[in-house]
Enzyme design. Structure first.
Site, PDB file in Angstrom:
ATOM      1  N   ARG A  67      -7.238  11.892  -5.420  1.00 47.09           N
ATOM      2  CA  ARG A  67      -8.535  11.323  -5.013  1.00 47.09           C
ATOM      3  C   ARG A  67      -9.638  12.371  -4.887  1.00 47.09           C
ATOM      4  O   ARG A  67     -10.821  12.047  -4.879  1.00 47.09           O
ATOM      5  CB  ARG A  67      -8.373  10.547  -3.706  1.00 47.09           C
ATOM      6  CG  ARG A  67      -7.767   9.175  -3.877  1.00 47.09           C
ATOM      7  CD  ARG A  67      -8.758   8.152  -4.412  1.00 47.09           C
ATOM      8  NE  ARG A  67      -9.634   7.663  -3.337  1.00 47.09           N
ATOM      9  CZ  ARG A  67     -10.874   8.034  -3.149  1.00 47.09           C
ATOM     10  NH1 ARG A  67     -11.432   8.921  -3.932  1.00 47.09           N
ATOM     11  NH2 ARG A  67     -11.569   7.536  -2.160  1.00 47.09           N
ATOM     12  N   TYR A  86     -14.645 -11.762  -0.091  1.00 47.21           N
ATOM     13  CA  TYR A  86     -15.333 -10.483  -0.362  1.00 47.21           C
ATOM     14  C   TYR A  86     -16.611 -10.707  -1.160  1.00 47.21           C
ATOM     15  O   TYR A  86     -17.614 -10.017  -0.952  1.00 47.21           O
ATOM     16  CB  TYR A  86     -14.396  -9.513  -1.093  1.00 47.21           C
ATOM     17  CG  TYR A  86     -13.370  -8.928  -0.154  1.00 47.21           C
ATOM     18  CD1 TYR A  86     -13.699  -7.878   0.696  1.00 47.21           C
ATOM     19  CD2 TYR A  86     -12.084  -9.437  -0.074  1.00 47.21           C
ATOM     20  CE1 TYR A  86     -12.774  -7.353   1.596  1.00 47.21           C
ATOM     21  CE2 TYR A  86     -11.152  -8.926   0.818  1.00 47.21           C
ATOM     22  CZ  TYR A  86     -11.501  -7.884   1.641  1.00 47.21           C
ATOM     23  OH  TYR A  86     -10.598  -7.380   2.532  1.00 47.21           O
ATOM     24  N   ASP A 129      -6.633  -2.572  -7.462  1.00 45.42           N
ATOM     25  CA  ASP A 129      -7.099  -3.245  -6.252  1.00 45.42           C
ATOM     26  C   ASP A 129      -7.329  -4.713  -6.575  1.00 45.42           C
ATOM     27  O   ASP A 129      -7.592  -5.057  -7.732  1.00 45.42           O
ATOM     28  CB  ASP A 129      -8.398  -2.624  -5.733  1.00 45.42           C
ATOM     29  CG  ASP A 129      -8.657  -3.050  -4.296  1.00 45.42           C
ATOM     30  OD1 ASP A 129      -8.053  -2.457  -3.384  1.00 45.42           O
ATOM     31  OD2 ASP A 129      -9.423  -4.012  -4.079  1.00 45.42           O
ATOM     32  N   ARG A 157       0.818  -1.220   0.000  1.00 38.69           N
ATOM     33  CA  ARG A 157       0.000   0.000   0.000  1.00 38.69           C
ATOM     34  C   ARG A 157       0.851   1.269   0.000  1.00 38.69           C
ATOM     35  O   ARG A 157       0.438   2.282   0.573  1.00 38.69           O
ATOM     36  CB  ARG A 157      -0.946   0.042   1.207  1.00 38.69           C
ATOM     37  CG  ARG A 157      -1.999  -1.051   1.206  1.00 38.69           C
ATOM     38  CD  ARG A 157      -3.229  -0.602   0.441  1.00 38.69           C
ATOM     39  NE  ARG A 157      -4.193  -1.686   0.381  1.00 38.69           N
ATOM     40  CZ  ARG A 157      -5.349  -1.685   1.020  1.00 38.69           C
ATOM     41  NH1 ARG A 157      -5.709  -0.665   1.749  1.00 38.69           N
ATOM     42  NH2 ARG A 157      -6.167  -2.709   0.894  1.00 38.69           N
ATOM     43  N   ARG A 189      -3.375   6.483   0.938  1.00 36.59           N
ATOM     44  CA  ARG A 189      -3.918   7.658   1.634  1.00 36.59           C
ATOM     45  C   ARG A 189      -2.985   8.359   2.623  1.00 36.59           C
ATOM     46  O   ARG A 189      -3.303   9.439   3.080  1.00 36.59           O
ATOM     47  CB  ARG A 189      -5.221   7.265   2.336  1.00 36.59           C
ATOM     48  CG  ARG A 189      -6.342   7.006   1.362  1.00 36.59           C
ATOM     49  CD  ARG A 189      -7.445   6.211   1.995  1.00 36.59           C
ATOM     50  NE  ARG A 189      -6.934   4.888   2.332  1.00 36.59           N
ATOM     51  CZ  ARG A 189      -7.618   3.949   2.961  1.00 36.59           C
ATOM     52  NH1 ARG A 189      -8.835   4.207   3.362  1.00 36.59           N
ATOM     53  NH2 ARG A 189      -7.083   2.779   3.215  1.00 36.59           N
TER      54      ARG A 189
HETATM   55  O1  CP3 Z   1       0.087  -1.551  -2.546  1.00 34.74           O
HETATM   56  C1  CP3 Z   1      -0.183  -0.624  -3.341  1.00 34.74           C
HETATM   57  O2  CP3 Z   1       0.204   0.540  -3.187  1.00 34.74           O
HETATM   58  C2  CP3 Z   1      -0.962  -0.981  -4.599  1.00 34.74           C
HETATM   59  C3  CP3 Z   1      -2.370  -0.835  -4.538  1.00 34.74           C
HETATM   60  C4  CP3 Z   1      -3.243  -1.760  -3.683  1.00 34.74           C
HETATM   61  C5  CP3 Z   1      -4.462  -1.308  -3.111  1.00 34.74           C
HETATM   62  N1  CP3 Z   1      -5.082  -2.390  -2.541  1.00 34.74           N
HETATM   63  C6  CP3 Z   1      -4.954   0.075  -3.166  1.00 34.74           C
HETATM   64  C7  CP3 Z   1      -6.089   0.479  -2.317  1.00 34.74           C
HETATM   65  C8  CP3 Z   1      -3.126  -3.128  -3.399  1.00 34.74           C
HETATM   66  C9  CP3 Z   1      -2.008  -4.088  -3.729  1.00 34.74           C
HETATM   67  C10 CP3 Z   1      -4.296  -3.502  -2.684  1.00 34.74           C
HETATM   68  C11 CP3 Z   1      -4.564  -4.888  -2.231  1.00 34.74           C
HETATM   69  C12 CP3 Z   1      -5.782  -5.196  -1.479  1.00 34.74           C
HETATM   70  N2  CP3 Z   1      -7.019  -4.618  -1.597  1.00 34.74           N
HETATM   71  C13 CP3 Z   1      -5.887  -6.250  -0.542  1.00 34.74           C
HETATM   72  C14 CP3 Z   1      -4.785  -7.220  -0.180  1.00 34.74           C
HETATM   73  C15 CP3 Z   1      -3.794  -6.658   0.744  1.00 34.74           C
HETATM   74  C16 CP3 Z   1      -4.310  -6.245   2.082  1.00 34.74           C
HETATM   75  O3  CP3 Z   1      -4.218  -5.043   2.381  1.00 34.74           O
HETATM   76  O4  CP3 Z   1      -4.788  -7.104   2.826  1.00 34.74           O
HETATM   77  C17 CP3 Z   1      -7.207  -6.255  -0.053  1.00 34.74           C
HETATM   78  C18 CP3 Z   1      -7.776  -7.197   0.985  1.00 34.74           C
HETATM   79  C19 CP3 Z   1      -7.914  -5.216  -0.735  1.00 34.74           C
HETATM   80  C20 CP3 Z   1      -9.352  -4.885  -0.601  1.00 34.74           C
HETATM   81  C21 CP3 Z   1      -9.574  -3.492  -0.214  1.00 34.74           C
HETATM   82  N3  CP3 Z   1      -9.331  -2.403  -1.013  1.00 34.74           N
HETATM   83  C22 CP3 Z   1     -10.110  -3.012   1.012  1.00 34.74           C
HETATM   84  C23 CP3 Z   1     -10.509  -3.910   2.162  1.00 34.74           C
HETATM   85  C24 CP3 Z   1     -10.180  -1.638   0.909  1.00 34.74           C
HETATM   86  C25 CP3 Z   1     -10.799  -0.680   1.883  1.00 34.74           C
HETATM   87  C26 CP3 Z   1     -10.116  -0.645   3.182  1.00 34.74           C
HETATM   88  C27 CP3 Z   1      -8.950   0.264   3.112  1.00 34.74           C
HETATM   89  O5  CP3 Z   1      -7.847  -0.150   3.419  1.00 34.74           O
HETATM   90  O6  CP3 Z   1      -9.226   1.414   2.750  1.00 34.74           O
HETATM   91  C28 CP3 Z   1      -9.635  -1.249  -0.342  1.00 34.74           C
HETATM   92  C29 CP3 Z   1      -9.461   0.119  -0.873  1.00 34.74           C
HETATM   93  C30 CP3 Z   1      -8.089   0.530  -1.303  1.00 34.74           C
HETATM   94  N4  CP3 Z   1      -7.241  -0.222  -2.057  1.00 34.74           N
HETATM   95  C31 CP3 Z   1      -7.472   1.793  -1.064  1.00 34.74           C
HETATM   96  C32 CP3 Z   1      -6.213   1.768  -1.692  1.00 34.74           C
HETATM   97  C33 CP3 Z   1      -5.197   2.887  -1.759  1.00 34.74           C
HETATM   98  C34 CP3 Z   1      -8.102   2.969  -0.326  1.00 34.74           C
HETATM   99  C35 CP3 Z   1      -9.168   3.554  -1.186  1.00 34.74           C
HETATM  100  C36 CP3 Z   1      -9.249   5.063  -1.176  1.00 34.74           C
HETATM  101  O7  CP3 Z   1      -8.386   5.734  -1.772  1.00 34.74           O
HETATM  102  O8  CP3 Z   1     -10.235   5.566  -0.627  1.00 34.74           O
END
Ligand code: CP3
Length: 344
Positions: free
Chosen positions: A40, A152, A76, A27, A31
């Site tokens: 965003r 999910y 994502d 990540r 944010r």
């Molecule tokens: O790592 C990186 O920088 C690359 C981008 C990336 C995102 N999500 C961006 C994201 C990667 C590799 C992921 C993987 C991901 N997404 C996983 C596996 C890894 C982990 O963290 O367990 C999972 C389970 C998700 C599903 C997901 N996406 C959730 C549960 C959420 C919401 C909760 C949260 O952390 O905000 C997201 C949204 C998400 N994915 C955001 C980002 C930057 C935030 C969204 C926003 O900008 O509002």
């Protein structure tokens, strides 16, 4: 001419010696970065994932700011589910699926698709990212593991107890298996498409694979992960498997044909290296350590580097994704510490 194949990130994944430890963090585009929040304000999360120029821009942000040793494509794990007929809404804090996938009919209605077409925006984004990163910084592609994606889909979002998924497991395991197999085929095609578009390594995120009894993990999760990893072997790109909470499963996954295992922060890195002998490891500082003092961050990061140096290869990472509230200064301290460490 530098070649990305000679980057210390890829060398560590291949088990070749390097004098320092490469670092990227899960990540890393997200944010906690004000420049990400600025993007965003103009685009929703889904729009951002589907707009190659914007996805490319946020992929590069942490590389420019911190000089990480690898970039991860911005997207994502849930993005490739939309073309299957399961669009997620991220606007309500956490992903939400309009109608959860729970019956035989729901599962049969999900359709596999040609990854080159259904996720062409991901291929386009990868090509832009590769052009910008050049030969200096390798690009990581990724996908969610079928089990994590299924959690999910079945729950319709995140869950505390996985009641719907576990109800399916304990009443209709064959149905769960059908869903996992379908997701497995789609995921393999999706990752092959990413490799064809230019990614230099791939990571499979298995955030929720660790919620099962090991026997159920072996029966339902491991075979489809193995099929994906085996299916990618011929592409020649290094494969990383990150199973959060893997400690009770290390002895079960160690024979997977992958180049590296991601290790979370609940395990001692030396123990994980011993249990998964011969492979490179990636990890494993607690993401919450970034809320500690500068001195504590340095001390613990160096400890991880020392332990990792004993593996055939080590890529420094957090044990899970960085939190939105993590201080930028803590990330600066971390990168400086890890990149300043020299292996003896
Ligand atoms: O790592 C990186 O920088 C690359 C981008 C990336 C995102 N999500 C961006 C994201 C990667 C590799 C992921 C993987 C991901 N997404 C996983 C596996 C890894 C982990 O963290 O367990 C999972 C389970 C998700 C599903 C997901 N996406 C959730 C549960 C959420 C919401 C909760 C949260 O952390 O905000 C997201 C949204 C998400 N994915 C955001 C980002 C930057 C935030 C969204 C926003 O900008 O509002």
């Amino acid at each position: 001419m530098p070649n990305v194949k000679d980057s210390i990130f890829l060398k560590n994944l291949r088990g070749e010696p390097t004098d320092r430890t490469p670092i990227w963090i899960m990540r890393q585009a997200g944010r906690y970065l004000p420049e990400y929040m600025a993007v965003r304000e103009k685009l929703s999360f889904n729009e951002l994932c589907r707009t190659p120029e914007a996805a490319c821009e946020v992929t590069l942000q942490p590389i420019r700011r911190f000089g990480f040793d690898a970039a991860i494509m911005f997207s994502d794990i849930l993005t490739p589910l939309e073309p299957m007929g399961a669009p997620f809404d991220f606007s309500k804090g956490g992903p939400k699926l309009e109608r959860p996938i729970r019956s035989e009919k729901d599962i049969r209605a999900l359709h596999t698709y040609d990854a080159e077409e259904g996720t062409n925006f991901v291929a386009a984004a990868i090509k832009l990212m590769k052009a910008e990163l050049g030969d200096k910084t390798p690009l990581i592609g990724f996908a969610g593991s079928p089990f994590t994606l299924a959690s999910y889909l079945i729950e319709g979002g995140g869950s505390k107890d996985y009641i719907n998924l576990k109800t399916m497991l304990y009443t209709r395991p064959e149905l769960l298996q059908e869903l996992l197999d379908k997701l497995g085929d789609q995921t393999l095609a999706y990752l092959k498409m990413q490799v064809a578009a230019g990614v230099d390594a791939v990571q499979v995120f298995d955030t929720w694979g660790g919620i099962l009894h090991p026997a159920d993990y072996v029966k339902h999760v491991l075979p489809v992960v193995r099929k994906i990893m085996d299916g990618l072997k011929d592409t020649g790109v290094p494969r990383i498997y990150f199973l959060k909470g893997s400690a009770p499963y290390n002895h079960l996954i160690k024979d997977l044909d992958v180049e590296a295992f991601g290790v979370d922060w609940t395990q001692d890195l030396t123990m994980a290296i011993d249990q998964m002998g011969g492979k490179a490891v990636q990890g494993n500082l607690d993401p919450l350590c970034l809320f500690g003092s500068e001195e504590e961050i340095r001390r613990r990061a160096l400890e991880v580097c020392e332990k990792g140096a004993k593996a055939s290869g080590h890529v420094f990472n957090l044990g899970h994704g960085i939190l939105p509230k993590a201080p930028i200064s803590a990330v600066e301290t971390l990168v400086e510490t890890v990149q300043g460490f020299r292996r003896s």
